[in-house]
Structures are given as structure tokens and as C-alpha cells.
Design a protein around this motif. Structure first.
Motif, PDB file in Angstrom:
ATOM      1  N   MET A   1     -10.379  -3.676   0.413  1.00  0.00           N
ATOM      2  CA  MET A   1     -11.375  -2.701   0.659  1.00  0.00           C
ATOM      3  C   MET A   1     -10.807  -1.957   2.068  1.00  0.00           C
ATOM      4  O   MET A   1     -10.569  -0.937   2.080  1.00  0.00           O
ATOM      5  N   ARG A   2     -11.031  -3.383   3.089  1.00  0.00           N
ATOM      6  CA  ARG A   2     -11.162  -2.789   4.397  1.00  0.00           C
ATOM      7  C   ARG A   2     -10.051  -2.545   4.747  1.00  0.00           C
ATOM      8  O   ARG A   2      -9.563  -1.670   5.231  1.00  0.00           O
ATOM      9  N   VAL A   3      -9.127  -3.029   4.445  1.00  0.00           N
ATOM     10  CA  VAL A   3      -7.678  -2.993   4.157  1.00  0.00           C
ATOM     11  C   VAL A   3      -6.770  -1.661   4.018  1.00  0.00           C
ATOM     12  O   VAL A   3      -5.754  -0.918   4.011  1.00  0.00           O
TER      13      VAL A   3
ATOM     14  N   SER B   1      -5.359   4.067   3.896  1.00  0.00           N
ATOM     15  CA  SER B   1      -5.266   5.620   3.167  1.00  0.00           C
ATOM     16  C   SER B   1      -6.049   6.685   3.987  1.00  0.00           C
ATOM     17  O   SER B   1      -6.226   7.993   3.855  1.00  0.00           O
ATOM     18  N   ASP B   2      -6.612   6.551   5.250  1.00  0.00           N
ATOM     19  CA  ASP B   2      -7.390   7.349   6.298  1.00  0.00           C
ATOM     20  C   ASP B   2      -6.258   8.104   6.802  1.00  0.00           C
ATOM     21  O   ASP B   2      -5.696   6.923   7.528  1.00  0.00           O
ATOM     22  N   PRO B   3      -6.046   8.890   6.270  1.00  0.00           N
ATOM     23  CA  PRO B   3      -4.717   9.997   7.359  1.00  0.00           C
ATOM     24  C   PRO B   3      -4.907  10.191   8.886  1.00  0.00           C
ATOM     25  O   PRO B   3      -4.540   9.994   9.825  1.00  0.00           O
ATOM     26  N   PHE B   4      -6.737  10.028   9.512  1.00  0.00           N
ATOM     27  CA  PHE B   4      -6.818  10.042  10.948  1.00  0.00           C
ATOM     28  C   PHE B   4      -5.878   8.502  11.371  1.00  0.00           C
ATOM     29  O   PHE B   4      -5.199   8.331  12.401  1.00  0.00           O
ATOM     30  N   ILE B   5      -6.144   7.482  10.564  1.00  0.00           N
ATOM     31  CA  ILE B   5      -6.078   6.530  11.105  1.00  0.00           C
ATOM     32  C   ILE B   5      -4.159   6.360  10.763  1.00  0.00           C
ATOM     33  O   ILE B   5      -3.495   5.637  11.534  1.00  0.00           O
ATOM     34  N   SER B   6      -3.390   6.500   9.743  1.00  0.00           N
ATOM     35  CA  SER B   6      -2.873   6.541   9.985  1.00  0.00           C
ATOM     36  C   SER B   6      -1.329   6.957  10.468  1.00  0.00           C
ATOM     37  O   SER B   6      -0.391   6.535  10.435  1.00  0.00           O
ATOM     38  N   SER B   7      -2.463   8.449  10.543  1.00  0.00           N
ATOM     39  CA  SER B   7      -1.695   9.111  11.471  1.00  0.00           C
ATOM     40  C   SER B   7      -1.381   8.584  12.945  1.00  0.00           C
ATOM     41  O   SER B   7      -0.049   8.726  14.043  1.00  0.00           O
TER      42      SER B   7
END
Length: 66
Positions: free
Chosen positions: A26-28, A33-39
Motif C-alpha cells: 500500500m505504501r508503494v 499514485s500521489d501527483p505531487f510525489i510523482s512530479s
């Protein structure tokens, strides 16, 4: 199709094999899926080889048939 949905649908077995606890899984999934972290993540620079011209023509002809 969102990136996370693609990962779960097509690579679900591999993801589950790589992470042995639900908490880690779930953590991964939440991190990816988090847009901020992915950016903020570095995008890997994959080098794709161009297909042979015969292969390109074959794929184009198959696309027309569909």
C-alpha cells in the motif's frame, strides 16, 4: 489509463511478489499514485530503438484492419 491502474492491472502479480506485506504494498502504491510525489521523481530516460521499416508497415496495416 492512469499509471497506478495500469501497474495494478498488468503488473499486479509482480508487485505482490516484490512486496511481502500489505503495508509495504500500500505504501508503494500510494507513493506512485500521489501527483505531487510523482512530479518530484526523476523520469528515467529510456532509449527506444526505432523499428525496422518492414515492422512499421506491418503494424500500420494491422492498425487499419482494426
Amino acid at each position: 489509463m492512469p499509471n497506478t491502474v495500469h501497474k495494478v492491472l498488468f503488473h499486479g502479480c509482480e508487485i505482490i511478489d516484490a512486496f511481502y506485506t500489505n503495508k509495504e504494498l500500500m505504501r508503494v502504491l500510494l507513493l506512485t499514485s500521489d501527483p505531487f510525489i510523482s512530479s518530484k521523481r526523476k523520469v528515467s530516460s529510456k532509449k527506444y530503438n526505432k523499428c525496422n521499416e518492414a515492422v512499421q508497415n506491418y503494424l500500420k496495416s494491422k492498425k487499419m484492419m482494426i
